[in-house]
Motif scaffolding. Structure first.
Motif, short mmCIF file in Angstrom:
data_model
loop_
_atom_site.label_atom_id
_atom_site.label_comp_id
_atom_site.label_asym_id
_atom_site.label_seq_id
_atom_site.Cartn_x
_atom_site.Cartn_y
_atom_site.Cartn_z
N MET A 185 0.82 -1.21 0.00
CA MET A 185 0.00 0.00 0.00
C MET A 185 0.85 1.26 0.00
N SER A 186 1.74 1.39 0.97
CA SER A 186 2.51 2.63 1.10
C SER A 186 3.38 2.87 -0.13
N THR A 187 3.86 1.81 -0.76
CA THR A 187 4.72 2.01 -1.92
C THR A 187 3.95 2.44 -3.15
N SER A 188 2.63 2.25 -3.18
CA SER A 188 1.91 2.62 -4.40
C SER A 188 1.95 4.14 -4.63
N LEU A 189 1.96 4.92 -3.55
CA LEU A 189 2.12 6.37 -3.70
C LEU A 189 3.52 6.68 -4.23
N LEU A 190 4.51 5.99 -3.70
CA LEU A 190 5.89 6.18 -4.15
C LEU A 190 6.02 5.82 -5.63
N VAL A 191 5.35 4.75 -6.04
CA VAL A 191 5.39 4.33 -7.45
C VAL A 191 4.88 5.46 -8.35
N SER A 192 3.75 6.08 -7.99
CA SER A 192 3.22 7.13 -8.87
C SER A 192 4.16 8.33 -8.91
N LYS A 193 4.82 8.64 -7.80
CA LYS A 193 5.79 9.74 -7.81
C LYS A 193 7.02 9.38 -8.65
N MET A 194 7.43 8.11 -8.59
CA MET A 194 8.56 7.66 -9.42
C MET A 194 8.19 7.71 -10.89
N GLN A 195 6.95 7.33 -11.23
CA GLN A 195 6.50 7.36 -12.63
C GLN A 195 6.51 8.79 -13.16
N LYS A 196 6.06 9.74 -12.34
CA LYS A 196 6.09 11.15 -12.76
C LYS A 196 7.52 11.60 -13.00
N ALA A 197 8.42 11.21 -12.11
CA ALA A 197 9.83 11.58 -12.26
C ALA A 197 10.41 10.96 -13.52
N ALA A 198 10.05 9.70 -13.80
CA ALA A 198 10.55 9.02 -15.00
C ALA A 198 10.07 9.73 -16.26
N GLN A 199 8.78 10.13 -16.26
CA GLN A 199 8.25 10.85 -17.43
C GLN A 199 8.99 12.17 -17.62
N ALA A 200 9.24 12.87 -16.53
CA ALA A 200 9.93 14.16 -16.61
C ALA A 200 11.34 14.00 -17.17
N LYS A 201 11.98 12.86 -16.87
CA LYS A 201 13.34 12.60 -17.34
C LYS A 201 13.36 11.85 -18.67
N ASN A 202 12.19 11.54 -19.21
CA ASN A 202 12.10 10.78 -20.46
C ASN A 202 12.69 9.37 -20.31
N VAL A 203 12.47 8.76 -19.15
CA VAL A 203 12.96 7.41 -18.90
C VAL A 203 11.80 6.44 -19.13
N ASP A 204 12.05 5.46 -19.99
CA ASP A 204 11.02 4.45 -20.28
C ASP A 204 11.11 3.36 -19.22
N ALA A 205 10.27 3.47 -18.19
CA ALA A 205 10.36 2.51 -17.09
C ALA A 205 8.98 2.02 -16.68
N GLU A 206 8.92 0.72 -16.41
CA GLU A 206 7.73 0.15 -15.79
C GLU A 206 8.06 0.06 -14.31
N ILE A 207 7.26 0.72 -13.49
CA ILE A 207 7.52 0.76 -12.05
C ILE A 207 6.26 0.24 -11.37
N PHE A 208 6.43 -0.75 -10.50
CA PHE A 208 5.25 -1.29 -9.82
C PHE A 208 5.62 -1.72 -8.41
N ALA A 209 4.61 -1.82 -7.57
CA ALA A 209 4.80 -2.22 -6.18
C ALA A 209 4.01 -3.49 -5.92
#
Length: 108
Positions: free
Chosen positions: A17-41
């Motif tokens: 549960m707690s990591t799902s918020l972190l995942v969405s913040k990591m996804q936003k950061a990846a998009q901002a950096k143009n990193v093609d990443a699948e991030i999941f918890a």
């Protein structure tokens, strides 16, 4: 054909549960950096199923399951890291993403 992400980052915590918020913040950061990443918890109890299904490039453990580090390190051929407690507490997606990407780089 399904396009696979360039990097797959798996986060494991006690209940997932707690990591799902972190995942969405990591996804936003990846998009901002143009990193093609699948991030999941996932929950620690389901980690092995997810490892079999998704074959991540790195496994990041939430601080609350750091005791599982050795277990995963001995069984897996991918890098396993514990997420910095401060970054986790602050839900600093960008720092955790950078940590994961650096870990993948070092392993390759």
């Amino acid at each position: 054909m399904i396009k696979m992400a360039e990097k797959t980052i798996m986060l494991v915590c006690a209940a997932g549960m707690s990591t799902s918020l972190l995942v969405s913040k990591m996804q936003k950061a990846a998009q901002a950096k143009n990193v093609d990443a699948e991030i999941f918890a996932t929950a620690a109890s389901d980690a092995d199923n997810e490892l079999d299904k998704r074959h991540p490039d790195v496994l990041m453990l939430g601080p609350q399951v750091r005791y599982m580090l050795k277990n995963f390190q001995t069984r897996l051929d991918i890098p396993v890291e514990v997420i910095n407690m401060q970054d986790y507490g602050m839900m600093n997606g960008e720092k955790v993403l950078n940590e994961a990407l650096q870990t993948i780089e070092k392993a390759n």
